[in-house]
Design a protein around this motif. Sequence first.
Motif, PDB file in Angstrom:
ATOM      1  N   VAL A 132       0.861  -1.189   0.000  1.00 20.01           N
ATOM      2  CA  VAL A 132       0.000   0.000   0.000  1.00 20.01           C
ATOM      3  C   VAL A 132       0.897   1.239   0.000  1.00 20.01           C
ATOM      4  O   VAL A 132       1.736   1.409   0.893  1.00 20.01           O
ATOM      5  CB  VAL A 132      -0.940   0.011   1.216  1.00 20.01           C
ATOM      6  N   LEU A 145      -4.530   6.415  -0.808  1.00 19.10           N
ATOM      7  CA  LEU A 145      -3.840   5.149  -0.581  1.00 19.10           C
ATOM      8  C   LEU A 145      -4.135   4.205  -1.743  1.00 19.10           C
ATOM      9  O   LEU A 145      -5.290   3.988  -2.089  1.00 19.10           O
ATOM     10  CB  LEU A 145      -4.314   4.502   0.720  1.00 19.10           C
ATOM     11  N   ASN A 147      -3.385   0.327  -3.127  1.00 17.44           N
ATOM     12  CA  ASN A 147      -2.855  -1.024  -3.002  1.00 17.44           C
ATOM     13  C   ASN A 147      -2.279  -1.400  -4.354  1.00 17.44           C
ATOM     14  O   ASN A 147      -3.008  -1.732  -5.278  1.00 17.44           O
ATOM     15  CB  ASN A 147      -3.971  -1.979  -2.576  1.00 17.44           C
ATOM     16  N   ARG A 178     -13.654   0.199   0.523  1.00 13.48           N
ATOM     17  CA  ARG A 178     -13.887   0.770   1.844  1.00 13.48           C
ATOM     18  C   ARG A 178     -12.968   0.097   2.848  1.00 13.48           C
ATOM     19  O   ARG A 178     -12.298  -0.887   2.544  1.00 13.48           O
ATOM     20  CB  ARG A 178     -15.341   0.571   2.253  1.00 13.48           C
ATOM     21  N   GLY A 179     -12.972   0.607   4.057  1.00 14.90           N
ATOM     22  CA  GLY A 179     -12.244  -0.053   5.124  1.00 14.90           C
ATOM     23  C   GLY A 179     -12.950  -1.338   5.511  1.00 14.90           C
ATOM     24  O   GLY A 179     -14.066  -1.620   5.071  1.00 14.90           O
ATOM     25  N   ARG A 199      -7.684  -4.094   6.656  1.00 16.25           N
ATOM     26  CA  ARG A 199      -7.705  -2.807   5.950  1.00 16.25           C
ATOM     27  C   ARG A 199      -8.294  -1.713   6.836  1.00 16.25           C
ATOM     28  O   ARG A 199      -9.458  -1.331   6.707  1.00 16.25           O
ATOM     29  CB  ARG A 199      -8.492  -2.965   4.643  1.00 16.25           C
ATOM     30  N   ASP A 200      -7.462  -1.171   7.701  1.00 14.89           N
ATOM     31  CA  ASP A 200      -7.857  -0.093   8.613  1.00 14.89           C
ATOM     32  C   ASP A 200      -7.506   1.236   7.944  1.00 14.89           C
ATOM     33  O   ASP A 200      -6.447   1.813   8.186  1.00 14.89           O
ATOM     34  CB  ASP A 200      -7.129  -0.255   9.944  1.00 14.89           C
ATOM     35  N   VAL A 201      -8.399   1.699   7.086  1.00 13.65           N
ATOM     36  CA  VAL A 201      -8.117   2.870   6.252  1.00 13.65           C
ATOM     37  C   VAL A 201      -7.854   4.135   7.077  1.00 13.65           C
ATOM     38  O   VAL A 201      -6.878   4.849   6.800  1.00 13.65           O
ATOM     39  CB  VAL A 201      -9.250   3.101   5.233  1.00 13.65           C
ATOM     40  N   ALA A 205      -4.325   6.140   6.826  1.00  7.82           N
ATOM     41  CA  ALA A 205      -4.319   7.518   6.329  1.00  7.82           C
ATOM     42  C   ALA A 205      -3.612   8.456   7.313  1.00  7.82           C
ATOM     43  O   ALA A 205      -2.815   9.316   6.899  1.00  7.82           O
ATOM     44  CB  ALA A 205      -5.748   7.989   6.081  1.00  7.82           C
ATOM     45  N   PRO A 212      -8.448   9.583   3.691  1.00  4.20           N
ATOM     46  CA  PRO A 212      -8.910   8.227   3.996  1.00  4.20           C
ATOM     47  C   PRO A 212      -9.607   7.582   2.794  1.00  4.20           C
ATOM     48  O   PRO A 212     -10.796   7.248   2.830  1.00  4.20           O
ATOM     49  CB  PRO A 212      -9.862   8.439   5.171  1.00  4.20           C
ATOM     50  N   PHE A 214      -9.057   4.529  -0.138  1.00  8.38           N
ATOM     51  CA  PHE A 214      -8.277   3.330  -0.430  1.00  8.38           C
ATOM     52  C   PHE A 214      -8.734   2.756  -1.770  1.00  8.38           C
ATOM     53  O   PHE A 214      -9.931   2.590  -2.005  1.00  8.38           O
ATOM     54  CB  PHE A 214      -8.490   2.290   0.676  1.00  8.38           C
TER      55      PHE A 214
END
Length: 267
Positions: A132, A145, A147, A178-179, A199-201, A205, A212, A214
């Motif tokens: 990421v 962000l 990936n 999304r997260g 995936r803790d956006v 961030a 925030p 992704f």
Amino acid sequence: MLSSVKTHSSTEQIITCADDVYKDRESLSGTIEPVLIIPIGTFCLGTWQLQRRKWKLNLIAELQAKSNVPPVDLPLELSELEDLEFQRVKMTGSFDHSKEVFLGPRPLLVGGDVHEAGSGLISSGQSGYLVVTPFKLADRDLTVLVNRGWVPRKQKNPESRLEGQIEGLVEVTAVVRRGENRAPFMPNNTKGSPIFTFRDVPTMARMLGTAPVFLDATDTFPGGPQGGQTRVTMRNEHLSYMMTWYSLSLATSYLWYRRFIMGKALM
């Protein structure tokens, strides 16, 4: 096989329980209505699974439809992304490889599902990490962000894949994501660590100084991580659950009918 063993075991337990209740002749008249809870309750659970299956099939169809729509420009208003999950977007900008973090361990996905066989970077049975990286857009003051894709464990160190650390402006097509919440029994993310288990956006961030937002890159840059790591399949076991509950309802209804309608003793 294990699922059918569990189903058979569950059926036997409920039938045995119903059998014990039905054999209580002394309280027969007061038992008729309570015993109906079992077949009625299992029928309701089967019907609920039927509705869940319809919902899941619609969700899968919607996901596949979105993944096939031509990419659109990344919206200026980030709030619009809430309704665009799994939609492909395109953008131009540059990666900041000095701040990359990792999500994993993860298996390699090919065609939206777990890859089972192959060679090189896509060897069977390998696990690795998703890379990421912050991506600074060229047309506005915004960093998101991205990936970039999957690498095996042995190539987690960026020094081992310098060819894929693309510099300068590039055009990227990516899927809006999304997260996600931490799954049961999954280790929590370690504060300050560059390796995330889920995936803790918002945390990513804050850590990397980005918005925030992704996105999963769909393309693979030469020498870089394997792109296209968006899972486009979903587990759908509602049919087996539905059949289990309906079978239990049918079996216990038959036992109730024999005891209270026909008045015959169970064998």
